[in-house]
Design an enzyme around this catalytic site. Structure first.
Site, PDB file in Angstrom:
ATOM      1  CG  HIS A  99     -17.754 -41.092  16.166  1.00 52.50           C
ATOM      2  ND1 HIS A  99     -17.902 -42.278  16.851  1.00 52.50           N
ATOM      3  CD2 HIS A  99     -16.905 -41.366  15.127  1.00 52.50           C
ATOM      4  CE1 HIS A  99     -17.183 -43.227  16.271  1.00 52.50           C
ATOM      5  NE2 HIS A  99     -16.579 -42.704  15.222  1.00 52.50           N
ATOM      6  CG  HIS A 118     -17.358 -43.308  10.675  1.00 53.12           C
ATOM      7  ND1 HIS A 118     -17.444 -44.670  10.844  1.00 53.12           N
ATOM      8  CD2 HIS A 118     -16.468 -42.877  11.628  1.00 53.12           C
ATOM      9  CE1 HIS A 118     -16.668 -45.051  11.836  1.00 53.12           C
ATOM     10  NE2 HIS A 118     -16.063 -43.976  12.326  1.00 53.12           N
ATOM     11  CD  GLU A 119     -15.135 -39.275  12.086  1.00 49.72           C
ATOM     12  OE1 GLU A 119     -15.319 -39.041  13.300  1.00 49.72           O
ATOM     13  OE2 GLU A 119     -14.374 -40.170  11.684  1.00 49.72           O
TER      14      GLU A 119
END
Length: 369
Positions: free
Chosen positions: A21, A17-18
């Site tokens: 980003h 997920h990170e």
């Protein structure tokens, strides 16, 4: 086993997920100062040649990427940001146009969905794609289908106007809707027949003793069938499974909000940890399937328009794009504080739910009594 399995589920999913980003931020020229898996005090890490600190926090219940200039929860310009030299300010998150900020934030949940699609492709390639036709093989006596007039040989083609292709589609649709009227369309002897059924509510218990309230139709399928799909169809099947999982989450959330489903059925980190260990004991396919569903959950929840989550940021960027200017920092700060309070309250609630499902309160009551 349970703790290790939980870390193997939640750790990689947070990292993925990170990473979404992080990579999209780098693509747009934003410097990442910190990439953290977990919150709280650092228990280990390193600094790369770009100056990004990669670290692990002691509390593995989330993660974050801190971009340069990201000095408050609303990512709003501050006096400190304005005092940066122009070349440094150009590397900051706030310096980017709203559409780039939108994509940087959206990349996290999107990456979770992409991981789910890849994982489903691997599973379907390993065991085949279920193709058992949605044909009624048997009807349970006095069950909902029997009372409504279903007959062996009926092919279910629609449920409440939604197409049913295989028996697994029928199962998924019915299980989510206990004590619910459903309008079916079936094919029988070359004719199309409408049948309305009110499902039963059945409490199902798995091999580990976990209970779930599900809808029951009272029909059985023929022998299970699986098919090996070519790559393009494999991708399409994985996308369809991901969409179906998201749809099921939306239905379940709506049932909780409207009171059709008890909030006691909601689980938190402790329940995820318990299920992680249980699924790991069943083999790698069951474990990866569970991990994939959690990844979709993580992506879906983060897209909810709640301040402090990715969806809350995306909501503010959408408003900024429409208004041609951001909301006042005070309004954003107030919203994020409210969102934090709501998330903390929800975390406490689901943790208490988890403890109750483990029988902790009953045992404590017995000790006190």
């Amino acid at each position: 086993m349970t703790i290790l399995s939980f870390l193997l589920v939640i750790g990689p999913l947070i990292f993925i997920h990170e990473l979404g980003h992080y990579f999209v931020g780098r693509w747009f020229g934003v410097k990442a100062e910190i990439f953290s898996i977990g919150f709280g005090r650092e228990i280990g890490g390193w600094t790369d040649r770009r100056g990004t600190r990669w670290k692990v926090g002691w509390m593995p219940l989330g993660g974050y990427v801190k971009f340069k200039g990201d000095m408050n929860p609303a990512s709003a310009p501050t006096d400190e940001w304005l005092s940066l030299p122009p070349e440094e300010r150009a590397e900051t998150f706030q310096a980017k146009p709203v559409w780039q900020r939108f994509l940087i934030v959206a990349a996290g949940p999107v990456t979770n969905f992409l991981f789910a699609i890849l994982a489903f492709m691997i599973i379907f390639a390993a065991i085949g794609y279920p193709t058992t036709p949605a044909v009624v093989h048997g009807v349970v006596e006095a069950g909902p289908a029997d009372r409504a007039g279903f007959q062996p040989g009926d092919r279910v083609v629609e449920a409440n106007g939604r197409g049913i292709d295989i028996f697994a589609d029928l199962q998924s649709y019915v299980r989510l809707r206990p004590d619910t009227p459903i309008r079916f369309t079936v094919e029988r002897g070359g004719e199309t027949i409408p049948i309305k059924v009110v499902t039963d509510a059945t409490v199902v218990q798995d091999n580990f003793g976990n209970e779930a309230r599900m809808g029951s139709l009272g029909v059985t399928s023929g022998p299970p069938a699986f098919e090996t799909l070519p790559p393009l169809q494999l991708f399409g099947a994985a996308v369809s499974q991901t969409v179906e999982t998201v749809r099921a989450m939306i239905v379940t959330l709506g049932q909780v909000i409207t009171g059709q489903r008890s909030m006691k059925e909601m689980g938190g980190p402790l329940k995820i940890a318990q299920y992680s260990g249980q699924q790991a004991s069943l083999g790698w396919i069951a474990f990866v399937w569970f991990m994939t569903v959690i990844s979709i959950n993580l992506g879906f929840i983060n897209l909810l328009p709640i301040p402090l989550l990715d969806g809350g940021h995306l909501l503010f960027y959408t408003i900024e794009g429409v208004r041609r200017k951001p909301l006042k920092p005070e309004a954003q700060e107030w919203a994020f504080r409210t969102g934090l309070a709501a998330l903390l309250a929800l975390m406490i609630f689901v943790t208490l739910n988890d403890l109750a499902s483990f029988g902790v309160w009953t045992k404590l009551g017995g000790l006190i009594g």
